[in-house]
Design a protein around this motif. Sequence first.
Motif, PDB file in Angstrom:
ATOM      1  N   LYS A  13       0.830  -1.205   0.000  1.00  0.00           N
ATOM      2  CA  LYS A  13       0.000   0.000   0.000  1.00  0.00           C
ATOM      3  C   LYS A  13       0.865   1.257   0.000  1.00  0.00           C
ATOM      4  N   GLU A  14       1.923   1.258   0.805  1.00  0.00           N
ATOM      5  CA  GLU A  14       2.828   2.410   0.882  1.00  0.00           C
ATOM      6  C   GLU A  14       3.553   2.611  -0.445  1.00  0.00           C
ATOM      7  N   ALA A  15       4.045   1.516  -1.028  1.00  0.00           N
ATOM      8  CA  ALA A  15       4.753   1.607  -2.306  1.00  0.00           C
ATOM      9  C   ALA A  15       3.830   2.062  -3.422  1.00  0.00           C
ATOM     10  N   SER A  16       2.588   1.609  -3.402  1.00  0.00           N
ATOM     11  CA  SER A  16       1.615   1.978  -4.435  1.00  0.00           C
ATOM     12  C   SER A  16       1.239   3.449  -4.349  1.00  0.00           C
ATOM     13  N   ALA A  17       1.130   3.962  -3.137  1.00  0.00           N
ATOM     14  CA  ALA A  17       0.849   5.386  -2.950  1.00  0.00           C
ATOM     15  C   ALA A  17       2.018   6.224  -3.455  1.00  0.00           C
ATOM     16  N   LEU A  18       3.246   5.754  -3.210  1.00  0.00           N
ATOM     17  CA  LEU A  18       4.439   6.447  -3.712  1.00  0.00           C
ATOM     18  C   LEU A  18       4.423   6.481  -5.242  1.00  0.00           C
ATOM     19  N   ALA A  19       4.127   5.327  -5.864  1.00  0.00           N
ATOM     20  CA  ALA A  19       4.084   5.249  -7.326  1.00  0.00           C
ATOM     21  C   ALA A  19       2.998   6.152  -7.896  1.00  0.00           C
ATOM     22  N   ALA A  20       1.858   6.216  -7.224  1.00  0.00           N
ATOM     23  CA  ALA A  20       0.768   7.075  -7.686  1.00  0.00           C
ATOM     24  C   ALA A  20       1.186   8.546  -7.671  1.00  0.00           C
ATOM     25  N   ARG A  21       1.920   8.951  -6.643  1.00  0.00           N
ATOM     26  CA  ARG A  21       2.415  10.327  -6.585  1.00  0.00           C
ATOM     27  C   ARG A  21       3.437  10.580  -7.693  1.00  0.00           C
ATOM     28  N   ALA A  22       4.311   9.603  -7.909  1.00  0.00           N
ATOM     29  CA  ALA A  22       5.370   9.774  -8.898  1.00  0.00           C
ATOM     30  C   ALA A  22       4.834   9.861 -10.325  1.00  0.00           C
ATOM     31  N   PHE A  23       3.777   9.113 -10.614  1.00  0.00           N
ATOM     32  CA  PHE A  23       3.256   9.055 -11.981  1.00  0.00           C
ATOM     33  C   PHE A  23       2.033   9.937 -12.214  1.00  0.00           C
ATOM     34  N   PHE A  24       1.600  10.673 -11.200  1.00  0.00           N
ATOM     35  CA  PHE A  24       0.331  11.402 -11.300  1.00  0.00           C
ATOM     36  C   PHE A  24       0.303  12.352 -12.490  1.00  0.00           C
ATOM     37  N   ASP A  25       1.384  13.067 -12.744  1.00  0.00           N
ATOM     38  CA  ASP A  25       1.436  14.027 -13.838  1.00  0.00           C
ATOM     39  C   ASP A  25       2.341  13.570 -14.982  1.00  0.00           C
ATOM     40  N   TYR A  26       2.686  12.304 -14.994  1.00  0.00           N
ATOM     41  CA  TYR A  26       3.567  11.750 -16.022  1.00  0.00           C
ATOM     42  C   TYR A  26       2.762  11.530 -17.298  1.00  0.00           C
ATOM     43  N   ILE A  27       3.294  11.929 -18.452  1.00  0.00           N
ATOM     44  CA  ILE A  27       2.543  11.880 -19.700  1.00  0.00           C
ATOM     45  C   ILE A  27       2.051  10.480 -20.027  1.00  0.00           C
ATOM     46  N   TYR A  28       2.796   9.454 -19.642  1.00  0.00           N
ATOM     47  CA  TYR A  28       2.409   8.075 -19.915  1.00  0.00           C
ATOM     48  C   TYR A  28       1.084   7.733 -19.234  1.00  0.00           C
ATOM     49  N   VAL A  29       0.754   8.448 -18.166  1.00  0.00           N
ATOM     50  CA  VAL A  29      -0.512   8.256 -17.456  1.00  0.00           C
ATOM     51  C   VAL A  29      -1.549   9.278 -17.903  1.00  0.00           C
ATOM     52  N   THR A  30      -1.173  10.547 -17.972  1.00  0.00           N
ATOM     53  CA  THR A  30      -2.147  11.598 -18.270  1.00  0.00           C
ATOM     54  C   THR A  30      -2.708  11.518 -19.685  1.00  0.00           C
ATOM     55  N   ILE A  31      -1.943  10.953 -20.618  1.00  0.00           N
ATOM     56  CA  ILE A  31      -2.424  10.859 -21.989  1.00  0.00           C
ATOM     57  C   ILE A  31      -3.608   9.887 -22.092  1.00  0.00           C
ATOM     58  N   PHE A  32      -3.664   8.918 -21.167  1.00  0.00           N
ATOM     59  CA  PHE A  32      -4.757   7.944 -21.162  1.00  0.00           C
ATOM     60  C   PHE A  32      -5.818   8.265 -20.115  1.00  0.00           C
ATOM     61  N   PHE A  33      -5.403   8.915 -19.031  1.00  0.00           N
ATOM     62  CA  PHE A  33      -6.330   9.267 -17.953  1.00  0.00           C
ATOM     63  C   PHE A  33      -6.245  10.772 -17.706  1.00  0.00           C
ATOM     64  N   PRO A  34      -6.865  11.580 -18.574  1.00  0.00           N
ATOM     65  CA  PRO A  34      -6.720  13.039 -18.476  1.00  0.00           C
ATOM     66  C   PRO A  34      -7.406  13.663 -17.262  1.00  0.00           C
ATOM     67  N   GLY A  35      -8.390  12.966 -16.709  1.00  0.00           N
ATOM     68  CA  GLY A  35      -9.120  13.537 -15.589  1.00  0.00           C
ATOM     69  C   GLY A  35      -8.387  13.390 -14.268  1.00  0.00           C
ATOM     70  N   VAL A  36      -8.256  14.511 -13.544  1.00  0.00           N
ATOM     71  CA  VAL A  36      -7.560  14.495 -12.254  1.00  0.00           C
ATOM     72  C   VAL A  36      -8.274  13.574 -11.265  1.00  0.00           C
ATOM     73  N   LYS A  37      -9.594  13.653 -11.203  1.00  0.00           N
ATOM     74  CA  LYS A  37     -10.339  12.839 -10.244  1.00  0.00           C
ATOM     75  C   LYS A  37     -10.194  11.351 -10.551  1.00  0.00           C
ATOM     76  N   GLU A  38     -10.157  11.018 -11.833  1.00  0.00           N
ATOM     77  CA  GLU A  38     -10.000   9.612 -12.208  1.00  0.00           C
ATOM     78  C   GLU A  38      -8.653   9.073 -11.741  1.00  0.00           C
ATOM     79  N   ARG A  39      -7.611   9.874 -11.905  1.00  0.00           N
ATOM     80  CA  ARG A  39      -6.290   9.448 -11.448  1.00  0.00           C
ATOM     81  C   ARG A  39      -6.245   9.375  -9.924  1.00  0.00           C
ATOM     82  N   GLN A  40      -6.893  10.318  -9.247  1.00  0.00           N
ATOM     83  CA  GLN A  40      -6.917  10.305  -7.792  1.00  0.00           C
ATOM     84  C   GLN A  40      -7.624   9.052  -7.269  1.00  0.00           C
TER      85      GLN A  40
END
Length: 208
Positions: A13-40
């Motif tokens: 859980k701790e590692a996954s939360a870290l990864a979510a913070r690290a990739f939150f604004d990364y283009i590899y994620v935002t290009i497929f999940f543009p919505g902030v709430k969806e990523r959250q």
Amino acid sequence: MLQYDSLKKAEIKEASALAARAFFDYIYVTIFFPGVKERQRGLARFHAINRKGNFKGAHMLTARMDGHMVAEASLEPPGYKQPSVLRFILCGYLKMYFLANWKHLHAFLAKDKEAGTPCHDYQKENPDVWYLSMIEVDPSFHGQGIGTQFLAYLEDYVRQRGGKTMVLFTNNRKNLNFYQKRGYQVFHEYEITHNGQTMGNWSLMKTL
């Protein structure tokens, strides 16, 4: 000083939360999940499912500073087999359909498979190749040399287990420059386009 260790189940859980913070604004994620709430809603859950599904086969490692997890990574050794769909379902994958748009999710998974194919093929075609499928540094600790130290540790980890080569891919030119400065060479590149946006995809290798 960084302290390194294998990821424990209780730390997923701790590692996954870290990864979510690290990739939150990364283009590899935002290009497929543009919505902030969806990523959250879904990003940390997605990473947790991924880690649970791969836990038995991949080598998951962490770096801590003063007791705080500041980086984590996942290495796939030679002969590694991807977990089955059933395995991911048992780890909670179906919950993602309540957290993310299913079209976004399917598009991401299809492109993620495509993006990683050059590294997987290289690993299958050459001996003693390890695939660094994921590495993240907590954004709060960027600029402290943690990525450089952790990458060097991962390379030593692979060497100690008979690995001769490490492969990985990135979609960010800044990251590309980071790896090239540390001896990695591009062996495959192409562009990924989705919803009118384009990003690079560079597969790199380093002889250890």
